[in-house]
Motif scaffolding. Structure first.
Motif, PDB file in Angstrom:
ATOM      1  N   VAL A  73       0.590  -1.290   0.021  1.00 22.14           N
ATOM      2  CA  VAL A  73      -0.154  -0.102  -0.121  1.00 22.14           C
ATOM      3  C   VAL A  73       0.931   1.098   0.002  1.00 22.14           C
ATOM      4  CG1 VAL A  73      -2.073  -0.949   1.062  1.00 22.14           C
ATOM      5  CG2 VAL A  73      -0.248  -0.185   2.768  1.00 22.14           C
ATOM      6  N   ARG A  77       2.527   1.565  -3.767  1.00 26.10           N
ATOM      7  CA  ARG A  77       1.289   1.412  -4.707  1.00 26.10           C
ATOM      8  C   ARG A  77       0.917   2.572  -5.407  1.00 26.10           C
ATOM      9  NH1 ARG A  77      -4.948   0.334  -3.116  1.00 26.10           N
ATOM     10  NH2 ARG A  77      -5.536  -1.129  -4.950  1.00 26.10           N
ATOM     11  N   ARG A  78       0.797   3.708  -5.210  1.00 21.80           N
ATOM     12  CA  ARG A  78       0.725   5.024  -5.726  1.00 21.80           C
ATOM     13  C   ARG A  78       1.685   5.206  -6.829  1.00 21.80           C
ATOM     14  NH1 ARG A  78       0.332   7.139  -0.854  1.00 21.80           N
ATOM     15  NH2 ARG A  78       1.613   9.010  -1.499  1.00 21.80           N
ATOM     16  N   ALA A 171      -8.038   1.057   1.255  1.00 16.30           N
ATOM     17  CA  ALA A 171      -8.116   2.249   0.775  1.00 16.30           C
ATOM     18  C   ALA A 171      -7.266   3.463   1.559  1.00 16.30           C
ATOM     19  CB  ALA A 171      -9.510   2.705   0.293  1.00 16.30           C
ATOM     20  N   THR A 174      -3.577   3.123   1.405  1.00 19.47           N
ATOM     21  CA  THR A 174      -3.120   3.526   0.173  1.00 19.47           C
ATOM     22  C   THR A 174      -2.810   5.239   0.163  1.00 19.47           C
ATOM     23  OG1 THR A 174      -3.984   1.682  -0.889  1.00 19.47           O
ATOM     24  CG2 THR A 174      -3.369   3.402  -2.294  1.00 19.47           C
ATOM     25  N   SER A 180      -7.259  10.136   1.963  1.00 20.93           N
ATOM     26  CA  SER A 180      -7.878   9.299   3.150  1.00 20.93           C
ATOM     27  C   SER A 180      -8.578   9.903   4.119  1.00 20.93           C
ATOM     28  CB  SER A 180      -6.582   8.456   3.704  1.00 20.93           C
ATOM     29  OG  SER A 180      -5.925   7.762   2.805  1.00 20.93           O
ATOM     30  N   GLU A 220     -11.541  -3.554  -2.089  1.00 18.50           N
ATOM     31  CA  GLU A 220     -11.623  -1.997  -2.271  1.00 18.50           C
ATOM     32  C   GLU A 220     -13.085  -1.926  -2.950  1.00 18.50           C
ATOM     33  OE1 GLU A 220      -7.815   0.546  -2.276  1.00 18.50           O
ATOM     34  OE2 GLU A 220      -8.347  -0.351  -4.099  1.00 18.50           O
ATOM     35  N   ASN A 233      -7.966   4.301  -9.806  1.00 21.98           N
ATOM     36  CA  ASN A 233      -6.485   3.793  -9.750  1.00 21.98           C
ATOM     37  C   ASN A 233      -5.702   4.446  -8.671  1.00 21.98           C
ATOM     38  OD1 ASN A 233      -6.446   2.003 -12.046  1.00 21.98           O
ATOM     39  ND2 ASN A 233      -6.255   3.606 -13.231  1.00 21.98           N
ATOM     40  N   PRO A 234      -4.791   3.678  -7.920  1.00 20.43           N
ATOM     41  CA  PRO A 234      -4.079   4.379  -6.733  1.00 20.43           C
ATOM     42  C   PRO A 234      -3.389   5.506  -7.031  1.00 20.43           C
ATOM     43  CG  PRO A 234      -4.027   1.946  -6.781  1.00 20.43           C
ATOM     44  CD  PRO A 234      -4.661   2.364  -7.949  1.00 20.43           C
ATOM     45  N   TRP A 235      -2.659   5.470  -8.092  1.00 25.16           N
ATOM     46  CA  TRP A 235      -1.707   6.675  -8.538  1.00 25.16           C
ATOM     47  C   TRP A 235      -2.732   8.023  -9.063  1.00 25.16           C
ATOM     48  CZ3 TRP A 235      -1.697   1.623 -10.350  1.00 25.16           C
ATOM     49  CH2 TRP A 235      -2.299   1.380 -11.446  1.00 25.16           C
ATOM     50  N   ARG A 237      -5.713   8.867  -7.116  1.00 27.05           N
ATOM     51  CA  ARG A 237      -6.514   9.223  -6.426  1.00 27.05           C
ATOM     52  C   ARG A 237      -6.048  10.942  -5.768  1.00 27.05           C
ATOM     53  NH1 ARG A 237      -7.019   3.362  -3.140  1.00 27.05           N
ATOM     54  NH2 ARG A 237      -7.830   2.481  -5.289  1.00 27.05           N
TER      55      ARG A 237
END
Length: 246
Positions: A73, A77-78, A171, A174, A180, A220, A233-235, A237
């Motif tokens: 995470v 992950r990002r 979530a 990440t 968050s 998620e 997508n994490p990148w 967010r």
């Protein structure tokens, strides 16, 4: 101890996100100096994404036998180009978990795997070592003709313990931090969490008239559906930028 050879491709993030030169225009010696600098820990305590991801995967592989799920995470992950902390999320196996119809696994536990790595010398305890979160230091070695690099990279290990749910913690952990915060803040207060719900102890809770109940979020996707959001997508967010589900 596995060592990272300097020949490993540092990844496209070097050229796109960090503005480093195209290796095609450099001599072998010049390129090796660029890569060597990329592997080093900088003044802010950050390392390149590829080195952080390598060590994150190494620790994931080590912990996997004692867990039902393990995931990277945080900033790795990002896909951040430079990473300060390696962050992992794990869901430990229950003690005496069944391996198959005839076998019970009583030997492998999360604490046991961590202690074994510490005994082997490539992992150290950090300043927090609780039940839900542990900080660790992992030895990271890079071999190069310009000189070996040996660093201890910080690891934050987040542990899914009920009532916490995997999807909720995945979530939240990440990130990034402002995303968050937006995710867990009620809509009436500027966030995206419905006012009839709240996050507590790593889980999403919903008012049911007579009290509260946990909203199941085993992944998620189900968390995002419960919040009325399209998965992102994490990148990508960014707080306030998610698409609402119709």
């Amino acid at each position: 101890m596995r060592e990272i050879p300097v020949e490993i491709d540092p990844g496209a993030e070097l050229f796109v996100e960090m503005g480093l030169p195209d290796p095609a225009g450099l001599s072998k010696e010049e390129w090796e100096r660029v890569v060597h600098a990329y592997w080093q820990v900088d003044a802010d305590g950050r390392v390149g994404l590829t080195r952080a991801r390598f060590e994150a995967n190494r620790l994931c592989d080590w912990l996997a036998p004692a867990c039902t799920r393990v995931a990277i995470v945080g900033s790795v992950r990002r896909r951040r180009a430079r990473v300060k902390d390696i962050e992992l999320l794990v869901e430990p196996k229950a003690p005496g978990a069944r391996v198959d119809l005839f076998t019970m696994d009583t030997a492998l536990t999360l604490d046991g795997q961590l202690e074994a790595a510490i005994a082997h010398g490539w992992l150290r305890r950090g300043n927090k070592y609780g039940g839900r979160m542990k900080t660790l230091l992992i030895e990271s070695r890079v071999t190069s003709q310009l000189g070996d690099l040996v660093d201890w990279l910080k690891v934050d290990l987040f542990i899914v313990i009920p009532p916490a749910q995997w999807g909720s913690l995945m979530a939240i952990r990440t990130g990034p931090a402002d995303y968050s915060k937006w995710l867990v803040t009620k809509r009436s207060q500027g966030g995206i969490c419905p006012d009839s719900m709240r996050f507590h102890d790593g889980a999403l809770w919903r008012s049911n008239g007579s009290g509260e109940e946990i909203v199941p979020t085993p992944d998620e996707d189900q968390l995002y559906q419960a919040l009325g959001l399209a998965w992102t997508n994490p990148w990508d967010r960014v707080a306030g930028r998610n698409v609402m589900l119709q």
